[in-house]
Design a protein around this motif. Structure first.
Motif, PDB file in Angstrom:
ATOM      1  N   THR A 118       0.812  -1.200   0.082  1.00 33.49           N
ATOM      2  CA  THR A 118      -0.021  -0.022   0.222  1.00 33.49           C
ATOM      3  C   THR A 118       1.107   1.207  -0.261  1.00 33.49           C
ATOM      4  O   THR A 118       1.692   1.288   0.901  1.00 33.49           O
ATOM      5  N   LEU A 120       0.882   5.664  -0.780  1.00 32.36           N
ATOM      6  CA  LEU A 120      -0.016   6.694  -0.604  1.00 32.36           C
ATOM      7  C   LEU A 120       0.792   8.076  -0.947  1.00 32.36           C
ATOM      8  O   LEU A 120       2.038   8.042  -0.542  1.00 32.36           O
ATOM      9  N   GLU A 122      -0.164  12.656  -1.287  1.00 35.03           N
ATOM     10  CA  GLU A 122      -1.307  13.658  -1.732  1.00 35.03           C
ATOM     11  C   GLU A 122      -0.773  14.326  -3.256  1.00 35.03           C
ATOM     12  O   GLU A 122       0.375  14.474  -3.306  1.00 35.03           O
ATOM     13  N   GLN A 131      -6.279  12.359  -2.479  1.00 34.07           N
ATOM     14  CA  GLN A 131      -5.156  11.285  -2.071  1.00 34.07           C
ATOM     15  C   GLN A 131      -5.113  10.361  -3.147  1.00 34.07           C
ATOM     16  O   GLN A 131      -6.192  10.092  -3.858  1.00 34.07           O
ATOM     17  N   ARG A 133      -3.727   6.403  -4.021  1.00 37.89           N
ATOM     18  CA  ARG A 133      -3.303   5.065  -3.628  1.00 37.89           C
ATOM     19  C   ARG A 133      -2.925   3.934  -4.619  1.00 37.89           C
ATOM     20  O   ARG A 133      -3.521   3.830  -5.601  1.00 37.89           O
ATOM     21  N   SER A 151      -8.634   9.518  -4.056  1.00 43.06           N
ATOM     22  CA  SER A 151      -9.893   9.887  -3.132  1.00 43.06           C
ATOM     23  C   SER A 151      -9.828  11.448  -2.871  1.00 43.06           C
ATOM     24  O   SER A 151      -9.120  12.245  -2.690  1.00 43.06           O
ATOM     25  N   GLY A 155      -9.349  10.321   1.828  1.00 42.13           N
ATOM     26  CA  GLY A 155      -9.176   8.903   2.151  1.00 42.13           C
ATOM     27  C   GLY A 155     -10.593   8.055   2.919  1.00 42.13           C
ATOM     28  O   GLY A 155     -10.315   6.966   3.044  1.00 42.13           O
ATOM     29  N   TRP A 158     -12.714   5.931  -1.793  1.00 39.36           N
ATOM     30  CA  TRP A 158     -11.890   5.690  -2.927  1.00 39.36           C
ATOM     31  C   TRP A 158     -12.497   5.232  -4.279  1.00 39.36           C
ATOM     32  O   TRP A 158     -13.383   4.378  -4.214  1.00 39.36           O
TER      33      TRP A 158
END
Length: 176
Positions: A118, A120, A122, A131, A133, A151, A155, A158
């Motif tokens: 995972t 992430l 911004e 966001q 991912r 997102s 978050g 999504w």
């Protein structure tokens, strides 16, 4: 957040996460699915192919891939640079689009846990902060899945907007 991946790992690599992307070394065929419009409630997917060639760098503390993305409107090349920070036990991922090779996207940061990576960050999309991912999952010796989601609400929700399914090319072998 420490990493413990069960993906293919070099026998002599420390178990700190630096070998989490070792499974990806080699040549891959890629099946892409991408939403035509993002963050607009669109449900129309473009389906197209591509290839990806992945090589280790920095003595195993990173890798780079060279992609051919066969969009319906014309193919282009792109590259991904991934580096591992042993102190933070975290990967950073940068995307470079061959249509604008003088810029790199904002780096994604993250780890693998329970066989899922995972990552992430911004970013800004269509003038608004979002966001982003990346998820790496379904990892085997000969296949893997990557998903991108956006997102707009920090978050809480999504929208998955790009999925890549990787199939190792027959003549390709993973190397550490």
């Amino acid at each position: 957040m420490p990493t413990q991946s069960t993906t293919s790992r070099s026998e002599d690599a420390p178990a700190d996460g630096r070998a989490d992307f070792d499974f990806f070394h080699g040549c891959w065929n890629v099946s892409h699915r991408r939403l035509r419009k993002r963050l607009q409630g669109d449900t129309n997917w473009e389906v197209f192919g591509g290839t990806c060639d992945v090589r280790p760098i920095l003595g195993g503390l990173g890798n780079v891939d060279d992609n051919v993305i066969e969009l319906p409107g014309g193919a282009y090349r792109a590259a991904t640079l991934r580096t591992f920070d042993p102190a933070a036990r975290q990967w950073s991922i940068w995307w470079i689009d061959g249509r604008n090779p003088s810029t790199m996207d904002v780096p994604m940061r993250g780890t693998f846990e329970a066989e899922v990576g995972t990552f992430l960050c911004e970013d800004v999309f269509d003038g608004r902060t979002i966001q982003v991912r990346f998820l790496w999952s379904r990892i085997t010796e000969n296949s893997a899945r990557w998903e991108q989601a956006f997102s707009p609400d920090g978050g809480k929700s999504w929208e998955t907007n790009w999925i890549m399914d990787f199939a190792r090319q027959a003549e390709s072998t993973a190397s550490a």
